[in-house]
Scaffold this active site. Sequence first.
Site, short mmCIF file in Angstrom:
data_model
loop_
_atom_site.label_atom_id
_atom_site.label_comp_id
_atom_site.label_asym_id
_atom_site.label_seq_id
_atom_site.Cartn_x
_atom_site.Cartn_y
_atom_site.Cartn_z
N PHE A 205 0.54 -1.15 0.00
CA PHE A 205 0.00 0.11 0.05
C PHE A 205 0.79 1.36 0.02
O PHE A 205 0.23 2.46 -0.06
CB PHE A 205 -1.10 0.00 0.97
N LYS A 206 2.13 1.13 0.05
CA LYS A 206 2.99 2.26 0.04
C LYS A 206 3.18 3.10 -1.30
O LYS A 206 2.93 2.37 -2.34
CB LYS A 206 4.23 1.92 0.77
#
Length: 419
Positions: A205-206
């Site tokens: 998710f980064k």
Amino acid sequence: MSVHDADPDPAAIPAVAGGEPLCRDGFQRRPRYGREELKLLQEALEQQTLFYAQGSMVARMEERFCRMTGSPFAVAASSGTAAIHAALIAAGISPGGEVVTSPVTDMGTVIPVLWQGAVPVFADVDPESFVITPESVEAVLTPRTRAVIAVHLWGNACDLDGLSELCSARGITLIEDCAQALGCVYRGGSVGTRGAVGCFSLNEFKHIACGDGGVAVTADPGLARRLRLATDKCYGRDAEGASRQAFFLANNYRMTELQGAVALAQLEKLEGIVERRRRWCGALLEGLRGLPGIRLPRPTDGCEPSWWFFPLRVVPEETGCGADRFAAALRAEGIPASSRYIGQCVYQYPLFLDHSAFERGTHPFAAQDYRHGLCPEAEAWLETVVIIAVNESYTSADLDSCVRAVSRVARWFAGSPGG
Ligand SMILES: *Cc1c(COP(=O)(O)O)cnc(C)c1O
């Protein structure tokens, strides 16, 4: 006077009140993995080893990371949490020591503190930038404080000038949690290079990702050596093989060549990703100025955020509504919005309140008083925050929808008698 008199444009009725949604299929995300990742993955497999100390992918990724951050040493790990744990191990954080950090963060910041048998101590956040400050950290220092983990939340750096001055004056180790701040710039340099160790996450998710992965950077060759040992069972490795003379408690936090290959390909894309996020969020910030009942995020002085997400604050006294209703109204317009972020401060999780870290026995944190009201600014922020998701694929049409939706919803709630 009803809201309709105030705004005669029928299109200004928000979707939650029966109007037409502003946007139906906007905010599309382009695929994040492509040919570049595939090519390096194939190369990784063709090496006939996926072990970091035998292949070249993890090593190349670490070199690339050094170039990206301007840090002399980078050590890969299996996750951001693992990178932070390795940093604490390398820095000698031991049972009974205290580690100051933010109450608004991922558990990945706090888990490593607990595994070291150390006590997490929570410093309050700034009400406009939502990160811990030198003042809030200083207020909770004790003679047992061994480290501060500065969390650069939403891609916005903490006041690193102030924190490094405070920490070095007291002999406290400063560790930077840059998991949400890949590409974030503080006074001309990458985040992660002011503290003794800077830790990054490459989880799905980064800003960039390799499934799961992490990287710790440092300028200190001694810490770099210990970081490597901390991620690899404290086995020293050289061309001849491994020396199995473990002399401190480490873990197996190794990154494989597969993650290394994907991370290497992703690193090439980071600059473009951050630039597009910065442009989009910069324009959003301008577009939303002056709306009733809305408070915009204020980046820390000297910081160019890399915008992992866009946090707004809703003022209930001015809008007559809380963050949940505001976010729901934005979603009805087709905007990717959510409320309350992590919901409650980390210290309000059952693990802390019920002392249930372990099935039996107590953790050294049991002596700490974690309670509602411990960090009032952080608690108030989580009650009122609306998060707009950010992605580098978002277009100028999405930007326009977003500005119009927030304006429409804010004006409607502010002008509508019952809210
Ligand atoms: C994502 C994140 C972590 C943990 O990273 P993982 O790779 O998921 O272990 C730590 N701190 C913060 C602030 C994060 O956002």
